[in-house]
Design a protein around this motif. Structure first.
Motif, mmCIF file in Angstrom:
data_model
loop_
_atom_site.group_PDB
_atom_site.id
_atom_site.type_symbol
_atom_site.label_atom_id
_atom_site.label_comp_id
_atom_site.label_asym_id
_atom_site.label_seq_id
_atom_site.Cartn_x
_atom_site.Cartn_y
_atom_site.Cartn_z
ATOM 1 N N ALA A 445 8.164 24.761 4.425
ATOM 2 C CA ALA A 445 9.560 25.190 4.534
ATOM 3 C C ALA A 445 10.436 23.942 4.502
ATOM 4 N N GLY A 446 11.739 24.139 4.349
ATOM 5 C CA GLY A 446 12.657 23.004 4.407
ATOM 6 C C GLY A 446 13.254 22.624 3.074
ATOM 7 N N GLY A 447 14.110 21.627 3.124
ATOM 8 C CA GLY A 447 14.875 21.230 1.947
ATOM 9 C C GLY A 447 14.049 20.689 0.809
ATOM 10 N N LEU A 448 12.883 20.119 1.074
ATOM 11 C CA LEU A 448 12.078 19.517 0.004
ATOM 12 C C LEU A 448 11.399 20.545 -0.876
ATOM 13 N N LEU A 449 11.464 21.823 -0.500
ATOM 14 C CA LEU A 449 10.891 22.858 -1.361
ATOM 15 C C LEU A 449 11.597 22.908 -2.716
ATOM 16 N N LYS A 450 12.792 22.357 -2.802
ATOM 17 C CA LYS A 450 13.519 22.352 -4.068
ATOM 18 C C LYS A 450 12.814 21.498 -5.123
ATOM 19 N N ASN A 451 11.989 20.559 -4.683
ATOM 20 C CA ASN A 451 11.281 19.674 -5.606
ATOM 21 C C ASN A 451 9.909 20.273 -5.914
ATOM 22 N N ARG A 452 9.816 20.978 -7.024
ATOM 23 C CA ARG A 452 8.595 21.704 -7.357
ATOM 24 C C ARG A 452 7.431 20.739 -7.637
ATOM 25 N N PHE A 453 7.713 19.594 -8.236
ATOM 26 C CA PHE A 453 6.651 18.620 -8.472
ATOM 27 C C PHE A 453 6.072 18.124 -7.154
ATOM 28 N N LEU A 454 6.941 17.842 -6.192
ATOM 29 C CA LEU A 454 6.480 17.405 -4.881
ATOM 30 C C LEU A 454 5.566 18.454 -4.258
ATOM 31 N N MET A 455 5.977 19.717 -4.323
ATOM 32 C CA MET A 455 5.186 20.774 -3.707
ATOM 33 C C MET A 455 3.836 20.940 -4.412
ATOM 34 N N GLN A 456 3.823 20.820 -5.732
ATOM 35 C CA GLN A 456 2.554 20.915 -6.455
ATOM 36 C C GLN A 456 1.637 19.750 -6.081
ATOM 37 N N THR A 457 2.227 18.570 -5.887
ATOM 38 C CA THR A 457 1.441 17.409 -5.474
ATOM 39 C C THR A 457 0.784 17.671 -4.122
ATOM 40 N N TYR A 458 1.517 18.277 -3.201
ATOM 41 C CA TYR A 458 0.938 18.595 -1.888
ATOM 42 C C TYR A 458 -0.235 19.559 -2.047
ATOM 43 N N SER A 459 -0.085 20.557 -2.884
ATOM 44 C CA SER A 459 -1.179 21.502 -3.100
ATOM 45 C C SER A 459 -2.401 20.793 -3.681
ATOM 46 N N ASP A 460 -2.172 19.887 -4.630
ATOM 47 C CA ASP A 460 -3.283 19.157 -5.247
ATOM 48 C C ASP A 460 -3.956 18.211 -4.253
ATOM 49 N N VAL A 461 -3.153 17.489 -3.458
ATOM 50 C CA VAL A 461 -3.714 16.545 -2.492
ATOM 51 C C VAL A 461 -4.457 17.281 -1.382
ATOM 52 N N LEU A 462 -3.890 18.379 -0.903
ATOM 53 C CA LEU A 462 -4.553 19.164 0.133
ATOM 54 C C LEU A 462 -5.728 19.967 -0.417
ATOM 55 N N ASN A 463 -5.702 20.187 -1.733
ATOM 56 C CA ASN A 463 -6.713 21.011 -2.415
ATOM 57 C C ASN A 463 -6.785 22.398 -1.780
ATOM 58 N N ARG A 464 -5.623 23.005 -1.626
ATOM 59 C CA ARG A 464 -5.541 24.349 -1.081
ATOM 60 C C ARG A 464 -4.221 24.981 -1.524
#
Length: 551
Positions: A445-464
């Protein structure tokens, strides 16, 4: 004027730079209208309004900025929603934490008394005030020596951001302000005091930021070991604690005039911005971690088991919802680090291109960074520009960037910093899992959700997979949900969350190839993390000491 909405609540979210009010339909959580008020003084980290200069690592705020949110944002949100004050059945607030201030018995901030206007310690200390690290270190040292049982509930460390460290700094550096402070109170509770006319203290901030465990604060003998005059400090805090979602009081006539709401409107118990967001995201089940991502990131999660998680910010019974153990961890800098990158690495030609295309520098750097393959920039960063909150709990650590060459571009640095913050979150998730508190689901949640690349990076790094809160006003929505519970519209926070919360499941899923590449890079991050953060090389502390020497 809207006539088909029988009842609404108002959630007021007090952030780092602004406050926002949100009007929400009680029946289904529809967001009907909102307004934002920017703080006139923002973060006071250079000098007081009267000109007194501040030392490094200070961060203060001005109470009138908070009152102005009630005065401007709430009426504007009501007008935007087209609802009458009579339709508002409850109001609730949330605040950054630990943002704490000294007041008189009636709640008057010491900073607003002429005698204290030029004394920095009389002002509210914002959550990111990190100048109390020596005091935090002493608190831990004495707790270890005397075997304080509460220390393990905070991962074995106490943060410089919290109540006791900040108060001890006041006593050591300005005893006059300390003596004049009848009350030492979280802003989350102070703002409720302004609305109801009566002091109220919430269980959440007391547990996570005030070392309140198993029904009590640290004892006077322990406090005296920190400083003889600190033995009676708890008297400045002590007040019955209220359960989250409960009624704190009713809106006074003065507060009604200030906000445009009706006198007598139910006011809910105060809460922390991160913890209240759990209800907005429907992230209340055990094992469901919620990351509230903005200038910093706070990670919260409920569990039905009590465990010692190294470096966690705290675990509190009923700290998020009644009946479960609420865990908290966090990263001191995330959005702030990316903002630093834009300020310091963006050349003129990049800024000119962004203006020409009508996009922000963040968007331009993100676009260019996203075009790279994993590892293509050859960089590795540590995300400690604001220190490390979890799992090292050390505000005197600093940022690091390895691999720079004459070919390194601004987008390379930007991407490396995004990845570093994702590695930092991965470190927290791994720490919980290793301690026997597994993370079974992850929501952002939060303001950084606007950055879709950032969020995809988190999914890739967390692998979930990563879920997202389907609202741009998570804390304010969470506060409005708590207001509905306090007003009696729902039996409890879980029921209100089920009806009013908004969650988009699996908004991002990991790419197997990128996840595998990040797994290898994460091992490099952990090598640097442990080398600089766990005492092998304390160069970061030595360098900081040259900048922040204190007598």
């Amino acid at each position: 004027m809207t006539t088909d909405i029988p009842a609404v609540t108002v959630g007021v979210d007090f952030g780092t730079l602004s406050g926002r009010a949100l009007v929400v339909a009680v029946e289904d959580g529809r967001e009907l209208g909102s307004a934002v008020h920017e703080y006139s003084h923002a973060v006071v980290d250079r000098a007081l309004p009267g000109g007194v200069e501040l030392a490094p690592d200070w961060a203060l705020q001005i109470p009138q900025d908070w009152r102005d949110v009630l005065r401007f944002a709430v009426p504007q949100a009501l007008a935007a929603a087209g609802v009458r004050p009579a339709q508002v059945i409850g109001v609730a607030t949330d605040f950054t934490a630990c943002t704490v201030l000294p007041t008189t018995w009636d709640g008057t901030p010491l900073s607003e008394l002429p005698a204290f206007a030029d004394r920095p310690h009389a002002y509210p200390k914002l959550w990111r005030h990190h100048a109390a690290q020596p005091e935090a270190d002493l608190i831990v040292e004495r707790a270890e020596e005397s075997g304080q049982s509460w220390l393990s509930r905070y991962g074995g460390r106490i943060s410089s951001e919290w109540q006791y460290a900040k108060a001890l700094q006041v006593l050591r550096e300005d005893p006059g302000v300390y003596a004049a402070a009848d009350r030492w109170i979280e802003a989350a509770d102070w703002i409720v005091w302004q609305l109801t006319g009566a002091e109220n203290r919430n269980l959440c901030t007391a547990g996570y930021k005030g070392i309140h465990q198993d029904g009590r604060y640290p004892d006077s003998d322990y406090l005296a070991s920190l400083h003889p005059d600190f033995a009676g400090f708890t008297a400045k805090l002590d007040h019955p604690l209220s359960q989250l979602g409960a009624v704190a009081g009713k809106l006074t006539a003065a507060a009604a005039e200030l906000t445009g709401l009706r006198e007598g409107t139910v006011v809910a118990v105060g809460n922390v911005d991160a913890h209240v967001t759990g209800a907005a995201a429907g992230a209340l089940d055990p094992g469901h971690m919620l990351a509230i991502m903005g200038t910093s990131t706070c990670h919260i999660m409920n569990s039905d088991v009590l465990a010692d998680v190294p470096g966690m910010c705290g675990v509190v019974r009923d700290g998020i919802v009644p009946g479960l153990w609420g865990y908290e961890a966090g990263q001191s800098g995330v959005g702030d680090i990316l903002a630093w990158a834009v300020r310091t690495t963006t050349p003129y030609e990049y800024a000119a291109e962004a203006r020409r295309r009508g996009i922000s520098a963040h968007e331009l750097l993100t676009e260019r960074a996203a075009a790279q393959p994993v590892g293509g920039h050859g960089l590795m960063a540590l995300d400690w520009h604001s220190g490390n909150r979890s799992v090292l709990v050390d505000s005197h650590l600093s940022g690091l960037l390895v691999g720079l060459t004459l070919d390194t571009r601004p987008e390379d640095v930007y991407r490396a910093l995004i990845e570093a913050t994702a590695y930092g979150t991965r470190t927290i998730v791994d720490a919980f899992t290793a301690a026997g508190v597994p993370v079974t689901e992850f929501t952002a949640a939060g303001g950084l959700l606007k950055n879709r690349f950032l969020m995809q990076t988190y999914s890739d790094v967390l692998n979930r997979p990563v879920n997202v809160l389907a609202s741009e006003q998570g804390p304010a929505l969470g506060a409005a949900i708590h207001a509905a519970v306090a007003a009696g519209a729902y039996a409890d926070i879980r029921a209100a969350s089920a009806a009013m919360g908004r969650l988009e499941r699996h908004a991002y899923v990991p790419d197997p190839a990128r996840a595998a590449a990040y797994e290898r890079l994460y091992a490099e991050y952990r090598t640097l993390h442990d080398y600089f953060g766990r005492g092998t090389n304390s160069v970061m502390h030595r360098l900081r000491a040259t900048r922040t020497l204190r007598s």
